[in-house]
Scaffold this motif. Structure first.
Motif, short mmCIF file in Angstrom:
data_model
loop_
_atom_site.label_atom_id
_atom_site.label_comp_id
_atom_site.label_asym_id
_atom_site.label_seq_id
_atom_site.Cartn_x
_atom_site.Cartn_y
_atom_site.Cartn_z
N GLN A 9 -1.47 12.09 4.57
CA GLN A 9 -1.95 12.10 3.10
C GLN A 9 -2.98 10.76 2.94
O GLN A 9 -2.77 9.73 3.63
CB GLN A 9 -0.70 12.13 2.42
N ASP A 10 -3.92 11.30 2.06
CA ASP A 10 -5.02 10.02 1.97
C ASP A 10 -4.73 9.20 0.87
O ASP A 10 -5.59 8.35 0.45
CB ASP A 10 -6.45 11.03 1.89
N LYS A 11 -3.44 9.22 0.24
CA LYS A 11 -2.94 8.36 -0.77
C LYS A 11 -2.01 7.31 -0.10
O LYS A 11 -1.24 7.77 0.91
CB LYS A 11 -2.53 9.02 -2.10
N PRO A 12 -2.10 6.06 -0.68
CA PRO A 12 -0.97 5.31 -0.14
C PRO A 12 0.18 5.40 -0.38
O PRO A 12 0.72 6.02 -1.35
CB PRO A 12 -1.55 3.87 -0.74
N PHE A 13 1.02 4.84 0.41
CA PHE A 13 2.67 5.12 0.15
C PHE A 13 3.29 3.70 0.59
O PHE A 13 4.46 3.70 1.38
CB PHE A 13 3.27 6.22 1.09
N GLU A 14 2.94 2.57 -0.13
CA GLU A 14 3.20 1.25 0.10
C GLU A 14 4.75 0.95 -0.40
O GLU A 14 5.36 0.15 0.06
CB GLU A 14 2.44 0.35 -0.48
N ARG A 15 5.02 1.90 -1.47
CA ARG A 15 6.27 1.85 -2.23
C ARG A 15 7.39 2.02 -1.16
O ARG A 15 8.17 1.01 -0.79
CB ARG A 15 6.71 2.82 -3.24
N LEU A 16 7.23 2.72 0.00
CA LEU A 16 8.45 2.93 1.15
C LEU A 16 8.24 1.80 1.92
O LEU A 16 9.52 1.40 2.39
CB LEU A 16 8.20 4.33 1.53
#
Length: 159
Positions: A9-16
């Motif tokens: 996915q081209d959106k970030p998932f820093e939360r995880l």
């Protein structure tokens, strides 16, 4: 070893990744953690992070992993449960700008209903889900492509 996969996915998932980093630092994760981060840029001194991993190596990592922590992508979940792996899936959510909608939540909920995976709806409780995962015995995955196709079609039609 724990394999974390965020898909492509081209959106970030820093939360995880922040939540996993926190659990490592608290001592709740003692295993080596390898991350396929995709387009998520994250610096960590506690995890081994790769943007993308060649498929052959990725398959070997899945085989070696004791636990898979993944986003709510169908491909990532299926790749792990087909190999009878314990999976914790945390969907990307639109309210955090991790995706354009919340279809991953619906996908994860379906896999949870079948007892194929665990999920964590509140990352402040990730430590509890990690503990639960130690004794989790997922049901054996039985492919039902037609049912999944209908589920996806129904979801798309509802948009």
């Amino acid at each position: 070893m724990i394999l974390v996969t965020l898909g492509t996915q081209d959106k970030p998932f820093e939360r995880l990744l922040k939540a996993i980093d926190k659990q490592i630092k608290k001592g709740n994760i003692k295993d080596k953690v390898i991350v396929q981060a995709g387009f998520t840029k994250y610096e960590s001194d506690t995890m081994e992070i790769f943007d993308l991993i060649p498929m052959k190596k990725f398959d070997k990592l899945i085989d070696q992993a004791d636990l898979i922590i993944t986003h709510g992508g169908v491909g990532s979940i299926l790749g792990a449960i087909r190999k009878n792996k314990r999976v914790i899936a945390i969907p990307r959510l639109s309210k955090y700008k991790e995706h354009t909608n919340d279809h991953q939540q619906q996908i994860v909920d379906e896999f949870v209903k079948k007892n194929y995976i665990l999920t964590c709806k509140n990352l402040n409780k990730l430590d509890q889900i990690l503990e639960e995962a130690k004794g989790f015995k997922p049901d054996k995955y039985i492919s039902d492509n037609q049912k999944i196709i209908h589920m996806i079609e129904d979801f798309v039609d509802s948009l």
